[in-house]
Design an enzyme around this catalytic site. Structure first.
Site, PDB file in Angstrom:
ATOM      1  N   ASN A 110     -12.831  -3.125   2.998  1.00 31.87           N
ATOM      2  CA  ASN A 110     -13.633  -1.900   2.945  1.00 31.87           C
ATOM      3  C   ASN A 110     -14.623  -2.079   1.951  1.00 31.87           C
ATOM      4  O   ASN A 110     -14.399  -2.550   0.816  1.00 31.87           O
ATOM      5  CB  ASN A 110     -12.906  -0.688   2.894  1.00 31.87           C
ATOM      6  CG  ASN A 110     -11.973  -0.500   4.263  1.00 31.87           C
ATOM      7  OD1 ASN A 110     -12.328  -0.875   5.409  1.00 31.87           O
ATOM      8  ND2 ASN A 110     -10.881  -0.022   3.825  1.00 31.87           N
TER       9      ASN A 110
ATOM     10  N   HIS B 271     -10.235  -5.059  -2.888  1.00 34.37           N
ATOM     11  CA  HIS B 271      -9.005  -5.569  -2.463  1.00 34.37           C
ATOM     12  C   HIS B 271      -8.958  -6.029  -1.112  1.00 34.37           C
ATOM     13  O   HIS B 271      -9.753  -5.554  -0.353  1.00 34.37           O
ATOM     14  CB  HIS B 271      -8.037  -4.012  -2.815  1.00 34.37           C
ATOM     15  CG  HIS B 271      -8.600  -2.893  -2.154  1.00 34.37           C
ATOM     16  ND1 HIS B 271      -9.815  -2.380  -3.004  1.00 34.37           N
ATOM     17  CD2 HIS B 271      -8.507  -2.275  -1.348  1.00 34.37           C
ATOM     18  CE1 HIS B 271     -10.161  -1.219  -2.274  1.00 34.37           C
ATOM     19  NE2 HIS B 271      -9.428  -1.110  -1.266  1.00 34.37           N
TER      20      HIS B 271
ATOM     21  N   VAL C  86     -11.383   2.752  -3.576  1.00 32.56           N
ATOM     22  CA  VAL C  86     -11.227   1.995  -4.946  1.00 32.56           C
ATOM     23  C   VAL C  86     -12.254   1.318  -5.269  1.00 32.56           C
ATOM     24  O   VAL C  86     -12.194   0.019  -4.682  1.00 32.56           O
ATOM     25  CB  VAL C  86      -9.896   1.820  -5.086  1.00 32.56           C
ATOM     26  CG1 VAL C  86      -9.545   1.100  -6.574  1.00 32.56           C
ATOM     27  CG2 VAL C  86      -8.568   2.586  -4.777  1.00 32.56           C
TER      28      VAL C  86
ATOM     29  N   GLN D  46     -14.695   2.327   1.440  1.00 33.84           N
ATOM     30  CA  GLN D  46     -13.970   2.025   0.262  1.00 33.84           C
ATOM     31  C   GLN D  46     -13.833   3.110  -0.719  1.00 33.84           C
ATOM     32  O   GLN D  46     -14.667   3.883  -1.135  1.00 33.84           O
ATOM     33  CB  GLN D  46     -14.974   0.820  -0.365  1.00 33.84           C
ATOM     34  CG  GLN D  46     -13.971   0.257  -1.817  1.00 33.84           C
ATOM     35  CD  GLN D  46     -14.968  -1.015  -2.352  1.00 33.84           C
ATOM     36  OE1 GLN D  46     -16.175  -1.089  -1.704  1.00 33.84           O
ATOM     37  NE2 GLN D  46     -14.484  -1.419  -3.382  1.00 33.84           N
TER      38      GLN D  46
ATOM     39  N   ASP E  24       0.748  -1.265  -0.092  1.00 31.17           N
ATOM     40  CA  ASP E  24      -0.084  -0.036  -0.096  1.00 31.17           C
ATOM     41  C   ASP E  24       0.726   1.229   0.128  1.00 31.17           C
ATOM     42  O   ASP E  24       1.783   1.492   0.745  1.00 31.17           O
ATOM     43  CB  ASP E  24      -0.894  -0.021   1.124  1.00 31.17           C
ATOM     44  CG  ASP E  24      -1.920   0.907   1.111  1.00 31.17           C
ATOM     45  OD1 ASP E  24      -3.219   0.647   0.982  1.00 31.17           O
ATOM     46  OD2 ASP E  24      -1.887   2.435   1.027  1.00 31.17           O
TER      47      ASP E  24
ATOM     48  N   HIS F 280      -6.934  -5.747   2.462  1.00 35.23           N
ATOM     49  CA  HIS F 280      -5.757  -5.215   2.927  1.00 35.23           C
ATOM     50  C   HIS F 280      -5.296  -6.280   3.952  1.00 35.23           C
ATOM     51  O   HIS F 280      -5.808  -6.777   4.765  1.00 35.23           O
ATOM     52  CB  HIS F 280      -6.282  -4.096   3.965  1.00 35.23           C
ATOM     53  CG  HIS F 280      -6.673  -2.968   3.213  1.00 35.23           C
ATOM     54  ND1 HIS F 280      -6.038  -1.692   2.909  1.00 35.23           N
ATOM     55  CD2 HIS F 280      -7.803  -2.686   2.749  1.00 35.23           C
ATOM     56  CE1 HIS F 280      -6.766  -0.840   2.511  1.00 35.23           C
ATOM     57  NE2 HIS F 280      -7.995  -1.640   2.071  1.00 35.23           N
TER      58      HIS F 280
HETATM   59  P1  AMP Z   1      -9.644   1.385   0.450  1.00 32.99           P
HETATM   60  O1  AMP Z   1      -9.783   2.729   1.186  1.00 32.99           O
HETATM   61  O2  AMP Z   1      -9.960   0.215   1.037  1.00 32.99           O
HETATM   62  O3  AMP Z   1     -10.669   1.497  -0.763  1.00 32.99           O
HETATM   63  O4  AMP Z   1      -8.078   1.170   0.056  1.00 32.99           O
HETATM   64  C1  AMP Z   1      -7.504   1.878  -1.141  1.00 32.99           C
HETATM   65  C2  AMP Z   1      -6.210   1.642  -0.822  1.00 32.99           C
HETATM   66  O5  AMP Z   1      -5.114   1.911  -1.893  1.00 32.99           O
HETATM   67  C3  AMP Z   1      -5.516   2.758   0.171  1.00 32.99           C
HETATM   68  O6  AMP Z   1      -5.183   2.247   1.227  1.00 32.99           O
HETATM   69  C4  AMP Z   1      -4.709   3.622  -0.636  1.00 32.99           C
HETATM   70  O7  AMP Z   1      -3.560   3.965   0.336  1.00 32.99           O
HETATM   71  C5  AMP Z   1      -4.025   2.371  -1.535  1.00 32.99           C
HETATM   72  N1  AMP Z   1      -3.597   2.963  -2.619  1.00 32.99           N
HETATM   73  C6  AMP Z   1      -3.932   4.104  -3.407  1.00 32.99           C
HETATM   74  N2  AMP Z   1      -3.199   4.220  -4.541  1.00 32.99           N
HETATM   75  C7  AMP Z   1      -2.138   3.315  -4.475  1.00 32.99           C
HETATM   76  C8  AMP Z   1      -0.989   3.123  -5.246  1.00 32.99           C
HETATM   77  N3  AMP Z   1      -0.642   3.801  -6.424  1.00 32.99           N
HETATM   78  N4  AMP Z   1      -0.267   2.123  -4.808  1.00 32.99           N
HETATM   79  C9  AMP Z   1      -0.610   1.068  -3.803  1.00 32.99           C
HETATM   80  N5  AMP Z   1      -1.567   1.588  -3.082  1.00 32.99           N
HETATM   81  C10 AMP Z   1      -2.463   2.469  -3.499  1.00 32.99           C
END
Ligand code: AMP
Length: 115
Positions: free
Chosen positions: A88, A101, A97, A95, A31, A103
């Site tokens: 999430n 995914h 993205v 969430q 991350d 974590h």
């Molecule tokens: P969520 O909030 O559960 O949707 O998690 C999305 C995660 O993606 C967050 O913890 C971000 O820090 C992570 N993230 C966003 N951009 C990148 C990236 N380019 N490479 C790795 N992790 C990322």
């Protein structure tokens, strides 16, 4: 066609990530904003938008994702000390993205309950 997310672009190789594991079915990478000494994201290569959609998926695909995350956590040396898997889902789950995914968080004592 639905909008491409950041993780679609990661799968396509358009966005570089710090990869820790990859096989035919999943990709795991660190991350960018780690919340623990070890913070890795595990995504399936077959796109699912969110956890809630897993009910419509092939159980084999779901199993591969979860078994893959357990394998990655083991490879990261977390099996004995323990770790947390977080998914999430949606707005209240924060969430950010819209590409499922998992974590993997570990390497320190984690607190409960989460916020
Ligand atoms: P969520 O909030 O559960 O949707 O998690 C999305 C995660 O993606 C967050 O913890 C971000 O820090 C992570 N993230 C966003 N951009 C990148 C990236 N380019 N490479 C790795 N992790 C990322």
């Amino acid at each position: 066609m639905s909008e491409l997310t950041l993780f679609d672009r990661v799968i396509a190789g358009e966005i570089p990530v710090d990869k820790v594991y990859e096989d035919e079915h999943i990709l795991a990478f660190r991350d960018i904003n780690p919340q623990a000494p070890v913070h890795v994201l595990v995504i399936p290569k077959q796109k699912v938008r969110r956890f809630a959609e897993l009910s419509e998926q092939d159980p084999l695909m779901v199993g591969r994702l979860f078994q893959g995350a357990a394998h990655v956590a083991h490879e990261l040396g977390l099996t004995e000390s323990g770790y947390r898997i977080v998914v999430n889902n949606g707005e209240h789950g924060q969430q950010t993205v819209e590409y499922i995914h998992l974590h993997i968080l570990g390497g320190r004592q984690l607190n409960w309950p989460p916020g």
